[in-house]
Design a protein around this motif. Sequence first.
Motif, mmCIF file in Angstrom:
data_model
loop_
_atom_site.group_PDB
_atom_site.id
_atom_site.type_symbol
_atom_site.label_atom_id
_atom_site.label_comp_id
_atom_site.label_asym_id
_atom_site.label_seq_id
_atom_site.Cartn_x
_atom_site.Cartn_y
_atom_site.Cartn_z
ATOM 1 N N GLY A 118 0.774 -1.232 0.000
ATOM 2 C CA GLY A 118 0.000 0.000 0.000
ATOM 3 C C GLY A 118 0.807 1.285 0.000
ATOM 4 N N PHE A 119 2.122 1.197 -0.315
ATOM 5 C CA PHE A 119 2.952 2.401 -0.305
ATOM 6 C C PHE A 119 2.959 3.115 -1.647
ATOM 7 C CE2 PHE A 119 4.625 0.008 3.292
ATOM 8 C CZ PHE A 119 4.691 0.999 4.259
ATOM 9 N N ILE A 120 2.775 2.396 -2.720
ATOM 10 C CA ILE A 120 2.721 3.020 -4.045
ATOM 11 C C ILE A 120 1.539 2.451 -4.815
ATOM 12 C CG2 ILE A 120 5.223 3.396 -4.145
ATOM 13 C CD1 ILE A 120 5.405 1.057 -6.094
ATOM 14 N N ARG A 121 1.194 3.142 -5.905
ATOM 15 C CA ARG A 121 0.112 2.698 -6.768
ATOM 16 C C ARG A 121 0.567 2.864 -8.209
ATOM 17 N NH1 ARG A 121 -4.222 5.142 -4.500
ATOM 18 N NH2 ARG A 121 -3.721 7.135 -5.467
ATOM 19 N N ARG A 122 0.317 1.863 -9.025
ATOM 20 C CA ARG A 122 0.620 1.968 -10.458
ATOM 21 C C ARG A 122 -0.599 2.515 -11.180
ATOM 22 N NH1 ARG A 122 4.487 -3.335 -11.582
ATOM 23 N NH2 ARG A 122 3.473 -4.249 -9.755
ATOM 24 N N LEU A 123 -0.370 3.507 -12.042
ATOM 25 C CA LEU A 123 -1.450 4.157 -12.767
ATOM 26 C C LEU A 123 -1.453 3.672 -14.217
ATOM 27 C CD1 LEU A 123 -0.854 7.765 -11.424
ATOM 28 C CD2 LEU A 123 -2.348 5.996 -10.479
ATOM 29 N N ARG A 179 5.884 6.127 -16.851
ATOM 30 C CA ARG A 179 6.425 6.178 -15.491
ATOM 31 C C ARG A 179 5.290 6.271 -14.469
ATOM 32 N NH1 ARG A 179 11.929 9.878 -15.514
ATOM 33 N NH2 ARG A 179 12.724 9.239 -17.534
ATOM 34 N N ALA A 180 4.303 5.398 -14.640
ATOM 35 C CA ALA A 180 3.030 5.553 -13.947
ATOM 36 C C ALA A 180 3.089 4.991 -12.528
ATOM 37 C CB ALA A 180 1.918 4.869 -14.743
ATOM 38 N N LEU A 181 3.822 5.704 -11.657
ATOM 39 C CA LEU A 181 3.882 5.345 -10.250
ATOM 40 C C LEU A 181 3.432 6.525 -9.413
ATOM 41 C CD1 LEU A 181 7.342 3.530 -10.000
ATOM 42 C CD2 LEU A 181 5.094 2.464 -10.059
ATOM 43 N N GLU A 182 2.679 6.244 -8.368
ATOM 44 C CA GLU A 182 2.226 7.282 -7.454
ATOM 45 C C GLU A 182 2.487 6.810 -6.028
ATOM 46 O OE1 GLU A 182 -1.748 9.952 -6.781
ATOM 47 O OE2 GLU A 182 -2.020 7.812 -7.132
ATOM 48 N N ILE A 183 3.136 7.641 -5.230
ATOM 49 C CA ILE A 183 3.361 7.301 -3.833
ATOM 50 C C ILE A 183 2.088 7.586 -3.051
ATOM 51 C CG2 ILE A 183 4.632 7.902 -1.746
ATOM 52 C CD1 ILE A 183 7.080 8.300 -3.430
ATOM 53 N N ILE A 192 0.315 16.615 -0.035
ATOM 54 C CA ILE A 192 0.100 15.441 0.826
ATOM 55 C C ILE A 192 1.393 14.692 1.107
ATOM 56 C CG2 ILE A 192 -2.332 15.111 0.256
ATOM 57 C CD1 ILE A 192 -1.496 12.955 -1.735
ATOM 58 N N ASP A 193 2.332 14.674 0.155
ATOM 59 C CA ASP A 193 3.583 13.958 0.391
ATOM 60 C C ASP A 193 4.492 14.704 1.357
ATOM 61 O OD1 ASP A 193 2.731 11.952 -1.232
ATOM 62 O OD2 ASP A 193 3.996 12.452 -2.948
ATOM 63 N N ALA A 194 4.143 15.924 1.714
ATOM 64 C CA ALA A 194 4.846 16.654 2.776
ATOM 65 C C ALA A 194 4.075 16.558 4.088
ATOM 66 C CB ALA A 194 5.031 18.115 2.378
ATOM 67 N N GLY A 195 3.043 15.714 4.128
ATOM 68 C CA GLY A 195 2.275 15.514 5.347
ATOM 69 C C GLY A 195 1.207 16.554 5.584
ATOM 70 N N ILE A 196 0.820 17.291 4.535
ATOM 71 C CA ILE A 196 -0.188 18.350 4.669
ATOM 72 C C ILE A 196 -1.432 17.918 3.906
ATOM 73 C CG2 ILE A 196 -0.700 20.792 4.296
ATOM 74 C CD1 ILE A 196 2.363 21.227 4.193
ATOM 75 N N ASN A 197 -2.532 17.718 4.620
ATOM 76 C CA ASN A 197 -3.750 17.178 4.027
ATOM 77 C C ASN A 197 -4.821 18.241 3.836
ATOM 78 O OD1 ASN A 197 -2.494 14.660 4.232
ATOM 79 N ND2 ASN A 197 -3.449 14.228 6.213
ATOM 80 N N ASP A 198 -5.763 17.943 2.964
ATOM 81 C CA ASP A 198 -6.935 18.797 2.783
ATOM 82 C C ASP A 198 -7.664 18.928 4.118
ATOM 83 O OD1 ASP A 198 -8.897 20.195 1.077
ATOM 84 O OD2 ASP A 198 -10.205 18.524 1.612
ATOM 85 N N GLY A 199 -7.951 20.160 4.515
ATOM 86 C CA GLY A 199 -8.642 20.401 5.772
ATOM 87 C C GLY A 199 -7.737 20.721 6.942
ATOM 88 N N ASP A 200 -6.421 20.477 6.820
ATOM 89 C CA ASP A 200 -5.494 20.870 7.874
ATOM 90 C C ASP A 200 -5.470 22.387 8.013
ATOM 91 O OD1 ASP A 200 -4.767 18.272 8.400
ATOM 92 O OD2 ASP A 200 -2.851 18.370 7.334
ATOM 93 N N VAL A 201 -5.117 22.855 9.191
ATOM 94 C CA VAL A 201 -4.881 24.275 9.411
ATOM 95 C C VAL A 201 -3.380 24.470 9.574
ATOM 96 C CG1 VAL A 201 -5.218 26.240 10.962
ATOM 97 C CG2 VAL A 201 -7.127 24.704 10.439
ATOM 98 N N VAL A 202 -2.772 25.259 8.684
ATOM 99 C CA VAL A 202 -1.331 25.480 8.749
ATOM 100 C C VAL A 202 -1.040 26.770 9.496
ATOM 101 C CG1 VAL A 202 -0.726 24.140 6.706
ATOM 102 C CG2 VAL A 202 -1.403 26.526 6.427
ATOM 103 N N VAL A 203 0.034 26.748 10.273
ATOM 104 C CA VAL A 203 0.486 27.909 11.023
ATOM 105 C C VAL A 203 1.641 28.545 10.250
ATOM 106 C CG1 VAL A 203 1.420 28.740 13.218
ATOM 107 C CG2 VAL A 203 -0.219 26.835 13.183
ATOM 108 N N ILE A 204 1.502 29.839 9.962
ATOM 109 C CA ILE A 204 2.430 30.541 9.080
ATOM 110 C C ILE A 204 3.112 31.679 9.836
ATOM 111 C CG2 ILE A 204 2.658 31.844 6.923
ATOM 112 C CD1 ILE A 204 1.752 28.948 6.502
ATOM 113 N N ARG A 205 4.435 31.748 9.708
ATOM 114 C CA ARG A 205 5.171 32.899 10.233
ATOM 115 C C ARG A 205 5.298 33.942 9.132
ATOM 116 N NH1 ARG A 205 10.430 34.067 9.586
ATOM 117 N NH2 ARG A 205 10.856 31.921 8.921
ATOM 118 N N GLU A 206 4.868 35.140 9.416
ATOM 119 C CA GLU A 206 4.914 36.201 8.411
ATOM 120 C C GLU A 206 6.357 36.541 8.058
ATOM 121 O OE1 GLU A 206 2.651 39.744 8.837
ATOM 122 O OE2 GLU A 206 0.993 38.734 9.838
#
Length: 233
Positions: free
Chosen positions: A52-57, A62-66, A156-170
Motif C-alpha cells: 500500500g505504499f505506491i500505486r501503479r497508474l 512512469r506511472a507510479l504514485e506514492i 500530501i507527500d509533505a504531510g499536509i492534508n486537505d482540511g489541515d490548518v497550517v500555522v504561518i510565520r509572516e
Amino acid sequence: MLTKKQLDLLEFIQKRVARDGVPPSFDEMKEALDLRSKSGIHRLITALEERGFIRRLAHRARALEIVKLPDALQTKLDAASGFNPRVINGDRPGNRPRAAQSLETGGAIELPVMGRIAAGVPIAAISEISHNVSVPASMVGKGEHYALEVKGDSMIDAGINDGDVVVIRETSTAQTGDIVVALVEDAEATLKRYRRNGNTIALEAANPAYETRLYRDDQVKVQGCLVGLIRTY
C-alpha cells in the motif's frame, strides 16, 4: 515492515518525484539501487504496491504514485528538507473570532485563521478572518503569525492534508526548500515548496499529480513560511 531495498527504492522514488515532478525510470531505479536487472526493480515495486505504499497508474508513462511513506522515512525526508512541523490534534473551532490580532493566553496563543489556502492550483488571495485557533506558544516563536485552512491535496507527500490548518510565520523572504504561502501576480495565493534558480521561482507541489509552476521572481511574493499545522478529526 519494509526491507532495506524496498525502503531505499521508496526513498529514491520520493526524492525524484519531489525534484522532477515525475518518478524515475526503471533503468534509473536499477542503477540507483545497484541491481543487475530490472526484474529486481519489478519485484520491489510489486512488494511496495502490495503493502500500500505506491500505486501503479494505467496508461501513463512512469506511472507510479506514492500513496504513503513509513513514519521513519517521512521524518528523514522532512529533516533533510528543513521542514519539521509540529502537528496539533484538536477539535474544529466553531466560534467567530473576538479580534483579528493574536492574543496570548497562558501557554497558548490565539491566531486568526485568514481563510483558505490552495494546496493545488492557486485560489483568490486571502484577506478575511474566519475564526481564531489556539496553538501552543512554543510553536510560533518570535514574529507575527497567522493560520490558514488548507484546500486541496497537492502537499500530501509533505504531510499536509486537505482540511489541515497550517500555522504561518509572516515573512517576505524564504530559503530554497521552504514551504511558503506565495502570492502570485498579486492576485492568487498558494501553499507550495519554494525554489529559486536565478530570476526564476519554482512553486513545487508535494504530489506527483501536480506540475511544478515556474514564474519570474517579480511575479511571486512570499507572504510567510510554514512552521506547523493543526489536524482535526
